[in-house]
Scaffold this motif. Structure first.
Motif, PDB file in Angstrom:
ATOM      1  N   PHE A 232       0.847  -1.196   0.000  1.00 44.07           N
ATOM      2  CA  PHE A 232       0.000   0.000   0.000  1.00 44.07           C
ATOM      3  C   PHE A 232       0.881   1.243   0.000  1.00 44.07           C
ATOM      4  O   PHE A 232       2.103   1.178   0.177  1.00 44.07           O
ATOM      5  CB  PHE A 232      -0.981   0.005   1.187  1.00 44.07           C
ATOM      6  CG  PHE A 232      -0.331   0.073   2.551  1.00 44.07           C
ATOM      7  CD1 PHE A 232       0.012   1.303   3.129  1.00 44.07           C
ATOM      8  CD2 PHE A 232      -0.093  -1.087   3.283  1.00 44.07           C
ATOM      9  CE1 PHE A 232       0.590   1.370   4.386  1.00 44.07           C
ATOM     10  CE2 PHE A 232       0.487  -1.032   4.547  1.00 44.07           C
ATOM     11  CZ  PHE A 232       0.831   0.206   5.096  1.00 44.07           C
ATOM     12  N   TRP A 233       0.243   2.393  -0.214  1.00 43.14           N
ATOM     13  CA  TRP A 233       0.945   3.673  -0.307  1.00 43.14           C
ATOM     14  C   TRP A 233       0.796   4.418   1.014  1.00 43.14           C
ATOM     15  O   TRP A 233      -0.320   4.581   1.513  1.00 43.14           O
ATOM     16  CB  TRP A 233       0.379   4.503  -1.461  1.00 43.14           C
ATOM     17  CG  TRP A 233       1.093   5.799  -1.715  1.00 43.14           C
ATOM     18  CD1 TRP A 233       0.637   7.060  -1.464  1.00 43.14           C
ATOM     19  CD2 TRP A 233       2.396   5.943  -2.280  1.00 43.14           C
ATOM     20  NE1 TRP A 233       1.574   7.991  -1.834  1.00 43.14           N
ATOM     21  CE2 TRP A 233       2.676   7.329  -2.340  1.00 43.14           C
ATOM     22  CE3 TRP A 233       3.354   5.051  -2.735  1.00 43.14           C
ATOM     23  CZ2 TRP A 233       3.870   7.843  -2.843  1.00 43.14           C
ATOM     24  CZ3 TRP A 233       4.553   5.551  -3.239  1.00 43.14           C
ATOM     25  CH2 TRP A 233       4.793   6.929  -3.291  1.00 43.14           C
ATOM     26  N   THR A 234       1.918   4.846   1.595  1.00 42.91           N
ATOM     27  CA  THR A 234       1.893   5.531   2.884  1.00 42.91           C
ATOM     28  C   THR A 234       1.674   7.034   2.753  1.00 42.91           C
ATOM     29  O   THR A 234       1.483   7.720   3.754  1.00 42.91           O
ATOM     30  CB  THR A 234       3.210   5.325   3.635  1.00 42.91           C
ATOM     31  OG1 THR A 234       4.276   5.971   2.912  1.00 42.91           O
ATOM     32  CG2 THR A 234       3.530   3.852   3.806  1.00 42.91           C
ATOM     33  N   GLY A 235       1.693   7.534   1.528  1.00 39.59           N
ATOM     34  CA  GLY A 235       1.680   8.971   1.291  1.00 39.59           C
ATOM     35  C   GLY A 235       3.025   9.447   0.797  1.00 39.59           C
ATOM     36  O   GLY A 235       3.130  10.451   0.095  1.00 39.59           O
ATOM     37  N   THR A 236       4.083   8.691   1.159  1.00 34.44           N
ATOM     38  CA  THR A 236       5.442   9.033   0.730  1.00 34.44           C
ATOM     39  C   THR A 236       6.189   7.846   0.112  1.00 34.44           C
ATOM     40  O   THR A 236       7.229   8.027  -0.502  1.00 34.44           O
ATOM     41  CB  THR A 236       6.266   9.562   1.913  1.00 34.44           C
ATOM     42  OG1 THR A 236       6.280   8.576   2.955  1.00 34.44           O
ATOM     43  CG2 THR A 236       5.673  10.860   2.456  1.00 34.44           C
ATOM     44  N   GLY A 237       5.671   6.649   0.295  1.00 31.00           N
ATOM     45  CA  GLY A 237       6.367   5.470  -0.225  1.00 31.00           C
ATOM     46  C   GLY A 237       5.516   4.224  -0.108  1.00 31.00           C
ATOM     47  O   GLY A 237       4.358   4.266   0.320  1.00 31.00           O
TER      48      GLY A 237
END
Length: 323
Positions: A232-237
């Motif tokens: 999944f995408w953390t917002g930064t990676g």
């Protein structure tokens, strides 16, 4: 001055010696010796430093699956005469591989395969095909089967020391097994920045790997090297939840998804478990090979209020290719 001259003489002698060695190491391909060996039959998965090569192959469920393996007379020359190659099973090689690599592969039962015991490389040719068949319908999904095939003898030529034995790791696939592209939505109740990779415009591929006739576990070969994690995408990676990945169970009569559970335990040690969202569509369309699924990750150690739902997925998985 005498010492300097002695050193110069030594350097000259050393350089001359190296030059001679280089001349002696020049190889004439026409004078090289052929060896009899196996050619790579499928995906190579042995780690570096392994004495034996291990290859993996997954078959659709069937009464009989053909798995031809090529015997090669490798080198500059063709076979000078008909070469009879005798094949056998090298259980010692499998035992050594398990001990060396800390694995627990199972020697496949003799009733689950047939192997023609000899093959002939014709005069003037370089290869021959050994006929090998597996009965994947009868595989025990709890076992990690390996067939260790050895070139035991050859009527002419030298057997390769490196590829005279190969280990064939064979698995069965149910009809849901494969690589899928994923779209949809994901939300985390504890962090709004956590979303599906597709939301961030990132390539999202899931691999469903058979673990029983009706179940597949979700793995990720792009970001986690085939490990059982949901990216999944953390917002930064890119990240993934530790000790969590869904096992999806299908009803083959209706192609509906009837349950989802966590591959690492239900629950895992970190209290994470998986559960099907009964309000989702949760089905497999055989014509388009498309899966629609809605499920949750529960984690009561983090979300203390019932029903402890931390993360929700509502996705569509479209079949891309076989693995």
């Amino acid at each position: 001055m005498k010492t300097v001259m002695q050193w110069l003489m030594l350097i000259l002698l050393f350089s001359t010696h190296i030059s001679c060695l280089k001349d002696e190491m020049t190889l004439d391909p026409e004078k090289s010796v052929n060896v009899i060996e196996f050619k790579n039959p499928s995906s190579f998965v042995s780690p570096s430093g392994s004495k034996y090569a291990l290859y993996t192959k997954a078959f659709d469920l069937a009464d009989e699956n053909e798995y031809p393996i090529t015997i090669s007379y490798s080198g500059a020359q063709v076979a000078p005469e008909d070469i009879t190659v005798v094949l056998g099973i090298d259980t010692a090689a499998l035992n050594q591989y398990n001990a060396e690599q800390h694995k627990a592969y199972n020697l496949i039962d003799a009733k689950l395969y047939t192997l023609v015991p000899s093959v002939v490389i014709p005069r003037g040719q370089r290869t021959a095909i050994a006929k090998l068949k597996f009965k994947s319908n009868a595989f025990d999904f709890s076992k990690k089967y390996v067939l260790p095939v050895q070139i035991q003898s050859a009527s002419t030529g030298i057997i390769s020391g490196n590829f005279g034995t190969i280990l064939l790791n064979v698995n069965a696939k149910n009809k849901y097994d494969g690589v899928y592209s994923a779209t949809g939505s994901m939300s985390d109740a504890t962090n709004a920045a956590f979303t599906g990779l597709y939301t961030a415009g990132k390539k999202t591929e899931y691999t469903l790997e058979t673990i029983s006739a009706t179940e597949c576990v979700l793995t990720d070969h792009i970001n986690w090297g085939g490990a059982a994690y949901v990216p999944f995408w953390t917002g930064t990676g890119i990240s993934g939840y530790g000790s969590f990945s869904p096992i999806v169970e299908f009803d083959p009569a209706t192609n509906k998804i009837i349950s989802v559970k966590n591959f690492y335990g239900q629950p895992a040690s970190n209290t994470r478990s998986a559960q099907l969202n009964p309000k989702g569509i949760n089905t497999y369309d055989a014509a388009s090979k498309t899966i629609k699924v809605s499920y949750w990750m529960l984690q009561p150690s983090v979300v203390t209020a019932p029903p402890h739902i931390r993360t929700t997925w509502e996705e569509e998985w479209k079949f891309l290719r076989s693995r």
